[in-house]
Write a protein that holds these residues in place. Structure first.
Motif, PDB file in Angstrom:
ATOM      1  N   GLY A 120      42.798  29.664  31.425  1.00 16.58           N
ATOM      2  CA  GLY A 120      43.178  30.303  30.168  1.00 16.58           C
ATOM      3  C   GLY A 120      44.018  31.546  30.427  1.00 16.58           C
ATOM      4  N   ILE A 121      44.579  32.100  29.367  1.00 18.61           N
ATOM      5  CA  ILE A 121      45.488  33.232  29.514  1.00 18.61           C
ATOM      6  C   ILE A 121      44.744  34.507  29.882  1.00 18.61           C
ATOM      7  N   LYS A 122      43.638  34.786  29.242  1.00 21.45           N
ATOM      8  CA  LYS A 122      42.880  36.012  29.524  1.00 21.45           C
ATOM      9  C   LYS A 122      41.414  35.670  29.774  1.00 21.45           C
ATOM     10  N   PRO A 123      41.125  35.152  30.976  1.00 19.82           N
ATOM     11  CA  PRO A 123      39.713  34.855  31.260  1.00 19.82           C
ATOM     12  C   PRO A 123      38.933  36.151  31.481  1.00 19.82           C
ATOM     13  N   HIS A 124      37.689  36.146  31.112  1.00 23.87           N
ATOM     14  CA  HIS A 124      36.834  37.329  31.272  1.00 23.87           C
ATOM     15  C   HIS A 124      35.815  37.048  32.377  1.00 23.87           C
ATOM     16  N   PHE A 125      36.010  37.729  33.503  1.00 24.92           N
ATOM     17  CA  PHE A 125      35.108  37.596  34.638  1.00 24.92           C
ATOM     18  C   PHE A 125      34.505  38.946  34.934  1.00 24.92           C
ATOM     19  N   GLY A 126      33.384  38.906  35.595  1.00 26.35           N
ATOM     20  CA  GLY A 126      32.810  40.142  36.109  1.00 26.35           C
ATOM     21  C   GLY A 126      33.579  40.557  37.362  1.00 26.35           C
ATOM     22  N   VAL A 127      33.176  41.672  37.934  1.00 29.42           N
ATOM     23  CA  VAL A 127      33.878  42.188  39.112  1.00 29.42           C
ATOM     24  C   VAL A 127      33.768  41.214  40.276  1.00 29.42           C
ATOM     25  N   LEU A 128      32.572  40.690  40.524  1.00 28.89           N
ATOM     26  CA  LEU A 128      32.364  39.790  41.653  1.00 28.89           C
ATOM     27  C   LEU A 128      33.134  38.484  41.466  1.00 28.89           C
ATOM     28  N   MET A 129      33.023  37.882  40.299  1.00 29.04           N
ATOM     29  CA  MET A 129      33.699  36.614  40.046  1.00 29.04           C
ATOM     30  C   MET A 129      35.219  36.812  40.015  1.00 29.04           C
ATOM     31  N   GLY A 130      35.673  37.899  39.474  1.00 28.76           N
ATOM     32  CA  GLY A 130      37.103  38.193  39.469  1.00 28.76           C
ATOM     33  C   GLY A 130      37.652  38.363  40.878  1.00 28.76           C
ATOM     34  N   SER A 131      36.870  39.008  41.738  1.00 33.85           N
ATOM     35  CA  SER A 131      37.275  39.171  43.139  1.00 33.85           C
ATOM     36  C   SER A 131      37.333  37.834  43.857  1.00 33.85           C
ATOM     37  N   ILE A 132      36.370  36.976  43.573  1.00 37.14           N
ATOM     38  CA  ILE A 132      36.351  35.650  44.198  1.00 37.14           C
ATOM     39  C   ILE A 132      37.546  34.821  43.736  1.00 37.14           C
ATOM     40  N   VAL A 133      37.834  34.843  42.447  1.00 35.83           N
ATOM     41  CA  VAL A 133      38.984  34.094  41.922  1.00 35.83           C
ATOM     42  C   VAL A 133      40.284  34.636  42.512  1.00 35.83           C
ATOM     43  N   THR A 134      40.411  35.959  42.601  1.00 40.83           N
ATOM     44  CA  THR A 134      41.618  36.567  43.168  1.00 40.83           C
ATOM     45  C   THR A 134      41.785  36.177  44.630  1.00 40.83           C
ATOM     46  N   ALA A 135      40.709  36.237  45.405  1.00 39.20           N
ATOM     47  CA  ALA A 135      40.781  35.863  46.819  1.00 39.20           C
ATOM     48  C   ALA A 135      41.117  34.382  46.981  1.00 39.20           C
ATOM     49  N   VAL A 182      42.835  32.470  44.825  1.00 41.67           N
ATOM     50  CA  VAL A 182      44.243  32.280  44.458  1.00 41.67           C
ATOM     51  C   VAL A 182      45.153  32.780  45.574  1.00 41.67           C
ATOM     52  N   PHE A 183      44.808  33.916  46.170  1.00 39.55           N
ATOM     53  CA  PHE A 183      45.597  34.443  47.280  1.00 39.55           C
ATOM     54  C   PHE A 183      45.593  33.481  48.469  1.00 39.55           C
ATOM     55  N   ALA A 184      44.410  32.981  48.826  1.00 42.45           N
ATOM     56  CA  ALA A 184      44.301  32.057  49.958  1.00 42.45           C
ATOM     57  C   ALA A 184      45.053  30.761  49.690  1.00 42.45           C
ATOM     58  N   LEU A 185      44.973  30.264  48.473  1.00 43.00           N
ATOM     59  CA  LEU A 185      45.686  29.040  48.116  1.00 43.00           C
ATOM     60  C   LEU A 185      47.197  29.241  48.190  1.00 43.00           C
ATOM     61  N   ALA A 186      47.693  30.345  47.658  1.00 42.44           N
ATOM     62  CA  ALA A 186      49.136  30.622  47.708  1.00 42.44           C
ATOM     63  C   ALA A 186      49.599  30.815  49.149  1.00 42.44           C
ATOM     64  N   LEU A 187      48.800  31.507  49.948  1.00 37.32           N
ATOM     65  CA  LEU A 187      49.156  31.723  51.348  1.00 37.32           C
ATOM     66  C   LEU A 187      49.173  30.409  52.120  1.00 37.32           C
ATOM     67  N   GLY A 188      48.188  29.575  51.897  1.00 33.73           N
ATOM     68  CA  GLY A 188      48.139  28.269  52.575  1.00 33.73           C
ATOM     69  C   GLY A 188      49.297  27.366  52.186  1.00 33.73           C
TER      70      GLY A 188
END
Length: 77
Positions: free
Chosen positions: A15-30, A32-38
């Motif tokens: 979705g455009i503006k998902p609402h995650f907590g700090v931990l879940m947001g960090s996991i999603v960000t990591a 996405v970063f790992a997927l883009a890097l790979g």
């Protein structure tokens, strides 16, 4: 090249503006970063390196099979 595609796919899935907590947001960000890097690494190895080898290879100078004899300069006696 790849990061925008990954981010758009993530936006489509989450979705455009998902609402995650700090931990879940960090996991999603990591993730996405790992997927883009790979995917960037795969693109580099599968496209960039072969293209560079193809474009930068040295072309061998083809030597004639029978070189023409060079004319000898005339000498004065």
């Amino acid at each position: 090249m790849v990061h925008l595609l990954v981010l758009r796919a993530g936006t489509h899935l989450l979705g455009i503006k998902p609402h995650f907590g700090v931990l879940m947001g960090s996991i999603v960000t990591a993730t996405v970063f790992a997927l883009a890097l790979g995917l960037s690494w795969v693109l580099y190895e599968a496209v960039e390196c072969p293209a560079r080898r193809l474009l930068l290879r040295r072309r061998r100078a083809t030597a004639p099979a029978h070189p023409e004899p060079q004319p000898q300069p005339a000498t004065k006696d």
